[in-house]
Design a protein around this motif. Structure first.
Motif, PDB file in Angstrom:
ATOM      1  N   MET A 260       0.925  -1.111   0.013  1.00 32.88           N
ATOM      2  CA  MET A 260       0.058   0.144   0.062  1.00 32.88           C
ATOM      3  C   MET A 260       0.711   1.174  -0.103  1.00 32.88           C
ATOM      4  SD  MET A 260      -2.736   1.100   2.692  1.00 32.88           S
ATOM      5  CE  MET A 260      -4.351   1.065   2.434  1.00 32.88           C
ATOM      6  N   GLU A 261       0.737   1.836  -1.023  1.00 32.07           N
ATOM      7  CA  GLU A 261       1.538   3.356  -1.252  1.00 32.07           C
ATOM      8  C   GLU A 261       1.452   4.120   0.017  1.00 32.07           C
ATOM      9  OE1 GLU A 261       1.869   6.681  -4.601  1.00 32.07           O
ATOM     10  OE2 GLU A 261       1.136   4.812  -4.961  1.00 32.07           O
ATOM     11  N   THR A 262       0.207   4.161   0.367  1.00 30.23           N
ATOM     12  CA  THR A 262       0.159   5.211   1.447  1.00 30.23           C
ATOM     13  C   THR A 262       0.636   4.917   2.829  1.00 30.23           C
ATOM     14  OG1 THR A 262      -1.912   5.920   0.558  1.00 30.23           O
ATOM     15  CG2 THR A 262      -1.683   6.631   2.781  1.00 30.23           C
ATOM     16  N   GLY A 263       0.570   3.530   3.218  1.00 29.42           N
ATOM     17  CA  GLY A 263       1.375   3.062   4.473  1.00 29.42           C
ATOM     18  C   GLY A 263       2.676   3.032   4.431  1.00 29.42           C
ATOM     19  N   ALA A 264       3.337   2.870   3.552  1.00 31.80           N
ATOM     20  CA  ALA A 264       4.710   2.781   3.126  1.00 31.80           C
ATOM     21  C   ALA A 264       5.327   4.358   3.052  1.00 31.80           C
ATOM     22  CB  ALA A 264       5.144   1.846   1.942  1.00 31.80           C
ATOM     23  N   GLY A 265       4.462   5.003   2.456  1.00 31.55           N
ATOM     24  CA  GLY A 265       5.149   6.536   2.418  1.00 31.55           C
ATOM     25  C   GLY A 265       5.103   7.294   3.336  1.00 31.55           C
ATOM     26  N   LEU A 266       4.183   6.986   4.309  1.00 28.54           N
ATOM     27  CA  LEU A 266       3.894   7.585   5.623  1.00 28.54           C
ATOM     28  C   LEU A 266       4.421   6.804   6.746  1.00 28.54           C
ATOM     29  CD1 LEU A 266       0.215   8.579   5.330  1.00 28.54           C
ATOM     30  CD2 LEU A 266       2.140  10.094   4.866  1.00 28.54           C
ATOM     31  N   GLY A 267       5.169   5.870   6.611  1.00 29.89           N
ATOM     32  CA  GLY A 267       6.006   5.078   7.596  1.00 29.89           C
ATOM     33  C   GLY A 267       4.695   4.279   8.626  1.00 29.89           C
ATOM     34  N   LEU A 268       3.821   3.991   8.296  1.00 27.68           N
ATOM     35  CA  LEU A 268       2.572   3.548   9.174  1.00 27.68           C
ATOM     36  C   LEU A 268       2.783   1.909   9.343  1.00 27.68           C
ATOM     37  CD1 LEU A 268      -0.354   5.305   7.606  1.00 27.68           C
ATOM     38  CD2 LEU A 268       1.086   5.947   9.355  1.00 27.68           C
ATOM     39  N   ARG A 269       2.219   1.663  10.674  1.00 24.99           N
ATOM     40  CA  ARG A 269       2.075   0.183  10.627  1.00 24.99           C
ATOM     41  C   ARG A 269       0.942  -0.381   9.722  1.00 24.99           C
ATOM     42  NH1 ARG A 269       3.650   2.512  15.439  1.00 24.99           N
ATOM     43  NH2 ARG A 269       5.071   1.754  16.773  1.00 24.99           N
ATOM     44  N   GLN A 270       0.704  -1.716   9.660  1.00 25.73           N
ATOM     45  CA  GLN A 270      -0.327  -2.171   8.759  1.00 25.73           C
ATOM     46  C   GLN A 270      -1.781  -1.800   9.469  1.00 25.73           C
ATOM     47  OE1 GLN A 270      -0.453  -6.382   8.381  1.00 25.73           O
ATOM     48  NE2 GLN A 270      -1.263  -6.387   6.373  1.00 25.73           N
ATOM     49  N   GLY A 271      -1.970  -2.125  10.634  1.00 22.10           N
ATOM     50  CA  GLY A 271      -3.254  -1.687  11.392  1.00 22.10           C
ATOM     51  C   GLY A 271      -3.471  -0.232  11.215  1.00 22.10           C
ATOM     52  N   GLU A 272      -2.553   0.717  11.225  1.00 20.81           N
ATOM     53  CA  GLU A 272      -2.886   2.170  11.349  1.00 20.81           C
ATOM     54  C   GLU A 272      -3.377   2.187   9.744  1.00 20.81           C
ATOM     55  OE1 GLU A 272       0.415   3.583  14.491  1.00 20.81           O
ATOM     56  OE2 GLU A 272       1.078   3.392  12.368  1.00 20.81           O
ATOM     57  N   ALA A 273      -2.436   1.860   8.822  1.00 21.07           N
ATOM     58  CA  ALA A 273      -2.873   2.094   7.310  1.00 21.07           C
ATOM     59  C   ALA A 273      -4.314   1.767   6.888  1.00 21.07           C
ATOM     60  CB  ALA A 273      -1.838   1.482   6.583  1.00 21.07           C
ATOM     61  N   PHE A 274      -4.624   0.658   7.481  1.00 23.38           N
ATOM     62  CA  PHE A 274      -5.938  -0.013   7.382  1.00 23.38           C
ATOM     63  C   PHE A 274      -6.980   0.744   8.131  1.00 23.38           C
ATOM     64  CE2 PHE A 274      -4.171  -4.605   6.833  1.00 23.38           C
ATOM     65  CZ  PHE A 274      -4.023  -4.332   5.559  1.00 23.38           C
ATOM     66  N   GLY A 275      -6.627   1.239   9.250  1.00 20.73           N
ATOM     67  CA  GLY A 275      -7.510   2.369   9.846  1.00 20.73           C
ATOM     68  C   GLY A 275      -7.765   3.856   9.338  1.00 20.73           C
ATOM     69  N   LEU A 276      -7.186   4.059   8.291  1.00 17.02           N
ATOM     70  CA  LEU A 276      -7.230   5.423   7.857  1.00 17.02           C
ATOM     71  C   LEU A 276      -8.557   5.546   7.200  1.00 17.02           C
ATOM     72  CD1 LEU A 276      -3.785   6.105   6.068  1.00 17.02           C
ATOM     73  CD2 LEU A 276      -4.719   7.374   8.122  1.00 17.02           C
ATOM     74  N   SER A 277      -9.032   6.709   7.259  1.00 17.91           N
ATOM     75  CA  SER A 277     -10.166   7.395   6.682  1.00 17.91           C
ATOM     76  C   SER A 277      -9.806   8.649   5.959  1.00 17.91           C
ATOM     77  CB  SER A 277     -11.080   7.879   7.481  1.00 17.91           C
ATOM     78  OG  SER A 277     -12.371   8.514   7.234  1.00 17.91           O
ATOM     79  N   LEU A 278     -10.372   9.020   4.607  1.00 23.97           N
ATOM     80  CA  LEU A 278     -10.215  10.131   4.216  1.00 23.97           C
ATOM     81  C   LEU A 278     -10.125  11.397   4.958  1.00 23.97           C
ATOM     82  CD1 LEU A 278      -9.279  10.974   1.232  1.00 23.97           C
ATOM     83  CD2 LEU A 278     -11.731  11.445   0.578  1.00 23.97           C
ATOM     84  N   GLU A 279     -10.957  11.323   5.977  1.00 18.62           N
ATOM     85  CA  GLU A 279     -10.936  12.813   6.996  1.00 18.62           C
ATOM     86  C   GLU A 279      -9.791  12.757   7.582  1.00 18.62           C
ATOM     87  OE1 GLU A 279     -14.067  10.786   6.295  1.00 18.62           O
ATOM     88  OE2 GLU A 279     -14.735  12.625   4.978  1.00 18.62           O
ATOM     89  N   ASP A 280      -9.026  11.673   7.654  1.00 13.23           N
ATOM     90  CA  ASP A 280      -7.645  11.786   8.666  1.00 13.23           C
ATOM     91  C   ASP A 280      -6.510  12.760   7.819  1.00 13.23           C
ATOM     92  OD1 ASP A 280      -8.692  10.311  10.684  1.00 13.23           O
ATOM     93  OD2 ASP A 280      -8.040   8.335   9.739  1.00 13.23           O
TER      94      ASP A 280
END
Length: 105
Positions: free
Chosen positions: A1-21
């Protein structure tokens, strides 16, 4: 996932993202890391990020553009899950702390 890797997120954090974040209003955007999705006894639930540390992460323009393109192709849908523990509550206090919560769109 480009967003998770580009932001340095853990997998669960990337899955928990919402557009409002995603906060695109700053010169340099920001993503608010407010929740993660975790598995408890083979069921998914929302939870605070690791260490209960809610934080903001700088949003590179390339990742912001990728997030917008993704949202255009795959519109968000509301998701409701238990908070912290998906097991049925056994006491009123557990019911209060485990009530389902919606993930903002």
């Amino acid at each position: 996932m480009e967003t998770g890797a580009g932001l340095g997120l853990r997998q669960g954090e990337a899955f928990g993202l919402s557009l409002e974040d995603f906060d695109f209003d700053f010169d340099e955007g920001v993503v608010h890391i407010r929740r993660q999705i975790k598995m408890v006894r083979a069921s998914l639930c929302f939870a605070l990020p690791k260490g209960r540390k809610v934080r903001d992460v700088a949003l590179p323009s390339s990742i912001g553009e990728a997030a917008r393109r993704y949202a255009d192709v795959f519109p968000s849908v509301p998701v409701t899950m238990a908070w912290n523990d998906p097991r049925p509550p056994e006491t009123p206090v557990e019911a209060k702390h485990r009530r389902p919560s919606g993930n903002p769109r």
